[in-house]
Design a protein around this motif. Structure first.
Motif, PDB file in Angstrom:
ATOM      1  N   GLU A 159      -1.043  -3.713  10.945  1.00  0.00           N
ATOM      2  CA  GLU A 159       0.098  -4.615  10.049  1.00  0.00           C
ATOM      3  C   GLU A 159      -0.700  -5.071   8.776  1.00  0.00           C
ATOM      4  O   GLU A 159      -0.197  -5.046   7.616  1.00  0.00           O
ATOM      5  CB  GLU A 159       0.278  -6.054  10.490  1.00  0.00           C
ATOM      6  N   ASP A 160      -2.033  -4.945   8.711  1.00  0.00           N
ATOM      7  CA  ASP A 160      -2.992  -5.295   7.363  1.00  0.00           C
ATOM      8  C   ASP A 160      -2.815  -3.881   6.539  1.00  0.00           C
ATOM      9  O   ASP A 160      -2.647  -4.042   5.321  1.00  0.00           O
ATOM     10  CB  ASP A 160      -4.338  -5.440   7.706  1.00  0.00           C
ATOM     11  N   ILE A 161      -2.687  -2.817   7.304  1.00  0.00           N
ATOM     12  CA  ILE A 161      -2.574  -1.434   6.488  1.00  0.00           C
ATOM     13  C   ILE A 161      -1.203  -1.548   5.677  1.00  0.00           C
ATOM     14  O   ILE A 161      -0.968  -1.260   4.509  1.00  0.00           O
ATOM     15  CB  ILE A 161      -2.791  -0.109   7.560  1.00  0.00           C
ATOM     16  N   ASP A 162      -0.199  -1.528   6.497  1.00  0.00           N
ATOM     17  CA  ASP A 162       1.320  -1.771   5.862  1.00  0.00           C
ATOM     18  C   ASP A 162       1.143  -2.722   4.856  1.00  0.00           C
ATOM     19  O   ASP A 162       1.842  -2.133   3.881  1.00  0.00           O
ATOM     20  CB  ASP A 162       2.332  -2.135   7.136  1.00  0.00           C
ATOM     21  N   ARG A 163       0.583  -4.022   4.806  1.00  0.00           N
ATOM     22  CA  ARG A 163       0.862  -4.758   3.910  1.00  0.00           C
ATOM     23  C   ARG A 163       0.080  -4.242   2.458  1.00  0.00           C
ATOM     24  O   ARG A 163       0.373  -4.578   1.498  1.00  0.00           O
ATOM     25  CB  ARG A 163       0.161  -6.078   4.480  1.00  0.00           C
ATOM     26  N   ARG A 164      -0.963  -3.505   2.685  1.00  0.00           N
ATOM     27  CA  ARG A 164      -1.614  -3.402   1.774  1.00  0.00           C
ATOM     28  C   ARG A 164      -1.325  -1.797   0.987  1.00  0.00           C
ATOM     29  O   ARG A 164      -1.668  -1.593  -0.368  1.00  0.00           O
ATOM     30  CB  ARG A 164      -3.268  -2.968   2.165  1.00  0.00           C
ATOM     31  N   LEU A 165      -0.419  -1.182   1.701  1.00  0.00           N
ATOM     32  CA  LEU A 165       0.144  -0.094   1.162  1.00  0.00           C
ATOM     33  C   LEU A 165       1.207  -0.364   0.074  1.00  0.00           C
ATOM     34  O   LEU A 165       1.309   0.509  -0.840  1.00  0.00           O
ATOM     35  CB  LEU A 165       0.991   0.604   2.099  1.00  0.00           C
ATOM     36  N   SER A 166       1.372  -1.446  -0.478  1.00  0.00           N
ATOM     37  CA  SER A 166       2.119  -1.922  -1.484  1.00  0.00           C
ATOM     38  C   SER A 166       1.343  -2.116  -2.727  1.00  0.00           C
ATOM     39  O   SER A 166       2.025  -2.483  -3.687  1.00  0.00           O
ATOM     40  CB  SER A 166       2.936  -3.093  -1.136  1.00  0.00           C
ATOM     41  N   LYS A 167       0.153  -2.087  -2.640  1.00  0.00           N
ATOM     42  CA  LYS A 167      -0.819  -2.319  -3.809  1.00  0.00           C
ATOM     43  C   LYS A 167      -1.872  -1.148  -4.114  1.00  0.00           C
ATOM     44  O   LYS A 167      -2.949  -1.525  -4.060  1.00  0.00           O
ATOM     45  CB  LYS A 167      -1.676  -3.786  -3.180  1.00  0.00           C
ATOM     46  N   LEU A 168      -1.310   0.158  -4.115  1.00  0.00           N
ATOM     47  CA  LEU A 168      -2.080   1.098  -4.374  1.00  0.00           C
ATOM     48  C   LEU A 168      -1.965   1.496  -5.612  1.00  0.00           C
ATOM     49  O   LEU A 168      -1.543   2.609  -6.248  1.00  0.00           O
ATOM     50  CB  LEU A 168      -1.594   2.431  -3.483  1.00  0.00           C
ATOM     51  N   ASP A 169      -2.758   0.889  -6.462  1.00  0.00           N
ATOM     52  CA  ASP A 169      -2.706   0.845  -7.970  1.00  0.00           C
ATOM     53  C   ASP A 169      -3.759   2.179  -8.172  1.00  0.00           C
ATOM     54  O   ASP A 169      -4.613   2.327  -7.803  1.00  0.00           O
ATOM     55  CB  ASP A 169      -3.398  -0.326  -8.723  1.00  0.00           C
ATOM     56  N   ALA A 170      -3.111   3.066  -9.170  1.00  0.00           N
ATOM     57  CA  ALA A 170      -4.038   4.191  -9.452  1.00  0.00           C
ATOM     58  C   ALA A 170      -5.251   3.869 -10.571  1.00  0.00           C
ATOM     59  O   ALA A 170      -4.761   3.207 -11.772  1.00  0.00           O
ATOM     60  CB  ALA A 170      -3.035   5.133 -10.235  1.00  0.00           C
ATOM     61  N   LEU A 171      -6.232   4.051 -10.211  1.00  0.00           N
ATOM     62  CA  LEU A 171      -7.457   3.931 -11.227  1.00  0.00           C
ATOM     63  C   LEU A 171      -7.837   4.980 -11.547  1.00  0.00           C
ATOM     64  O   LEU A 171      -8.315   4.906 -12.838  1.00  0.00           O
ATOM     65  CB  LEU A 171      -8.394   3.283 -10.315  1.00  0.00           C
ATOM     66  N   THR A 172      -7.685   6.297 -11.224  1.00  0.00           N
ATOM     67  CA  THR A 172      -7.973   7.362 -11.719  1.00  0.00           C
ATOM     68  C   THR A 172      -6.596   8.376 -11.430  1.00  0.00           C
ATOM     69  O   THR A 172      -5.858   8.042 -10.518  1.00  0.00           O
ATOM     70  CB  THR A 172      -9.150   7.953 -11.456  1.00  0.00           C
ATOM     71  N   SER A 173      -6.878   9.705 -11.775  1.00  0.00           N
ATOM     72  CA  SER A 173      -5.740  10.654 -11.461  1.00  0.00           C
ATOM     73  C   SER A 173      -5.934  11.003 -10.049  1.00  0.00           C
ATOM     74  O   SER A 173      -5.134  11.707  -9.475  1.00  0.00           O
ATOM     75  CB  SER A 173      -5.880  11.800 -12.489  1.00  0.00           C
ATOM     76  N   GLN A 174      -7.066  10.725  -9.562  1.00  0.00           N
ATOM     77  CA  GLN A 174      -7.266  11.075  -7.970  1.00  0.00           C
ATOM     78  C   GLN A 174      -7.081   9.943  -6.974  1.00  0.00           C
ATOM     79  O   GLN A 174      -7.038  10.191  -5.930  1.00  0.00           O
ATOM     80  CB  GLN A 174      -8.905  11.609  -7.986  1.00  0.00           C
ATOM     81  N   THR A 175      -6.909   8.859  -7.691  1.00  0.00           N
ATOM     82  CA  THR A 175      -6.469   7.669  -6.578  1.00  0.00           C
ATOM     83  C   THR A 175      -5.221   8.179  -5.961  1.00  0.00           C
ATOM     84  O   THR A 175      -4.167   8.601  -6.489  1.00  0.00           O
ATOM     85  CB  THR A 175      -6.194   6.437  -7.481  1.00  0.00           C
ATOM     86  N   ILE A 176      -5.033   7.857  -4.532  1.00  0.00           N
ATOM     87  CA  ILE A 176      -4.010   8.083  -3.642  1.00  0.00           C
ATOM     88  C   ILE A 176      -3.278   6.614  -3.886  1.00  0.00           C
ATOM     89  O   ILE A 176      -3.635   5.658  -3.403  1.00  0.00           O
ATOM     90  CB  ILE A 176      -4.498   8.381  -2.215  1.00  0.00           C
ATOM     91  N   SER A 177      -2.066   6.890  -4.474  1.00  0.00           N
ATOM     92  CA  SER A 177      -1.228   6.002  -4.693  1.00  0.00           C
ATOM     93  C   SER A 177       0.008   5.886  -4.061  1.00  0.00           C
ATOM     94  O   SER A 177       0.955   4.923  -4.177  1.00  0.00           O
ATOM     95  CB  SER A 177      -0.953   5.630  -6.209  1.00  0.00           C
ATOM     96  N   ASP A 178       0.239   7.009  -3.399  1.00  0.00           N
ATOM     97  CA  ASP A 178       1.388   7.149  -2.511  1.00  0.00           C
ATOM     98  C   ASP A 178       1.299   6.531  -1.051  1.00  0.00           C
ATOM     99  O   ASP A 178       0.391   7.205  -0.392  1.00  0.00           O
ATOM    100  CB  ASP A 178       1.921   8.671  -2.443  1.00  0.00           C
TER     101      ASP A 178
END
Length: 298
Positions: A159-178
């Protein structure tokens, strides 16, 4: 004890101090003295004296802009409290191993734990190499971008993982934001039992991380080494192996410390006959065997 009796034996000024900590916990960006006055319902003068005292002992920090945040002294206290409120000292156990890790690799290392929706560095070791990157206790970092953060996220409740998946801000071109890609990455981390960052948090900075577990095999922290991109593969593999070995050694020591505490809690009772002594020893050995920590996942 009744609520009335409980209130009778409390100290109001400490109650207000707890209110201050609670407010600052909710406002990591910092709270103004006006906001603190409103929260604790005391005079501005009293609040100022309280904050000044806490600041003098580094329990709170006052920024140049005049806002207050939680101070680094709390990190020291927090690091001495295990997640299951056992009596082992995580910081004391981990620090020598972090230092040795840095001696071996020449790179700076760190121990991080979850802190809300971020991760918090609670201990660090300094590298001696020319390009060693440094970390310091008190740093807050994003949980989704970086090897240590991904370790702690991967082993969080679903449940914590699911909640945090909405906050995947891209910090660099390599950041996983999907979110879908992140779920795949977390599944791979759980399978491997380690994580790698290839510039997801900062361009040109890579890292390896591995989990630290307690006696119940729950992940309580992450050990990591950040390093400058571009080093040869032999060096990369050395860092990789050392991070994993260090995390496992700390986990083993945490488990041993928990076993020692369990053994210390077993009451020793004197019995008159030799047979009774023998029976007690057998029961004690059986209890100790039953309480042994399972082998750490390879």
């Amino acid at each position: 004890m009744s609520e009335e009796a409980s209130q009778k034996y409390r100290i109001p000024v400490i109650e207000r101090m707890v209110d201050v900590f609670a407010l600052l916990e909710r406002t990591p960006e910092g709270a103004t003295i006006r906001e603190v006055v409103k929260a604790v319902k005391l005079s501005r003068t009293t609040v100022y004296r309280m904050l000044n005292t806490l600041s003098a002992h580094d329990f709170v920090h006052r920024s140049p802009a005049g806002t207050y945040t939680l101070g680094r002294r709390l990190l020291t206290l927090a690091a001495h409290v295990a997640p299951n409120v056992a009596s082992y000292d995580l910081l004391a156990i981990a620090q020598p191993h972090l230092n040795q890790m840095s001696d071996v690799t020449g790179e700076g290392g760190k121990l991080t734990v979850l802190s809300g929706d971020e991760i918090l560095v609670v201990a660090a070791s300094q590298g001696r190499g020319q390009y060693a990157l440094t970390a310091s206790a008190g740093q807050r970092l994003p949980i989704h971008a970086g090897a240590a953060g991904k370790i702690l996220l991967a082993f969080s409740p679903q449940e914590d993982i699911d909640r945090r998946l909405s906050k995947l801000d891209a910090l660099t071109s390599q950041t996983i934001s999907d979110p879908a890609r992140m779920l795949e990455e977390l599944a791979l981390i759980r399978e491997r039992d380690w994580a790698r960052d290839t510039g997801e948090q900062m361009v040109g900075v890579h890292a390896f991380a591995a989990p630290v577990r307690d006696a119940s095999n729950a992940v309580i922290a992450a050990v990591s080494i950040p390093f400058v991109a571009g080093v040869d593969e032999r060096r990369v593999e050395e860092i990789h192996r050392t991070v994993i070995a260090t995390a496992r050694t700390i986990s083993k020591d945490v488990a041993e410390a928990s076993k020692d505490e369990l053994a210390a809690d077993i009451p020793m009772t004197a019995e008159p006959s030799a047979n009774k002594h023998s029976s007690a020893a057998k029961r004690s050995n059986a209890a100790a065997t039953k309480g042994r920590v399972s082998h750490i996942k390879a």
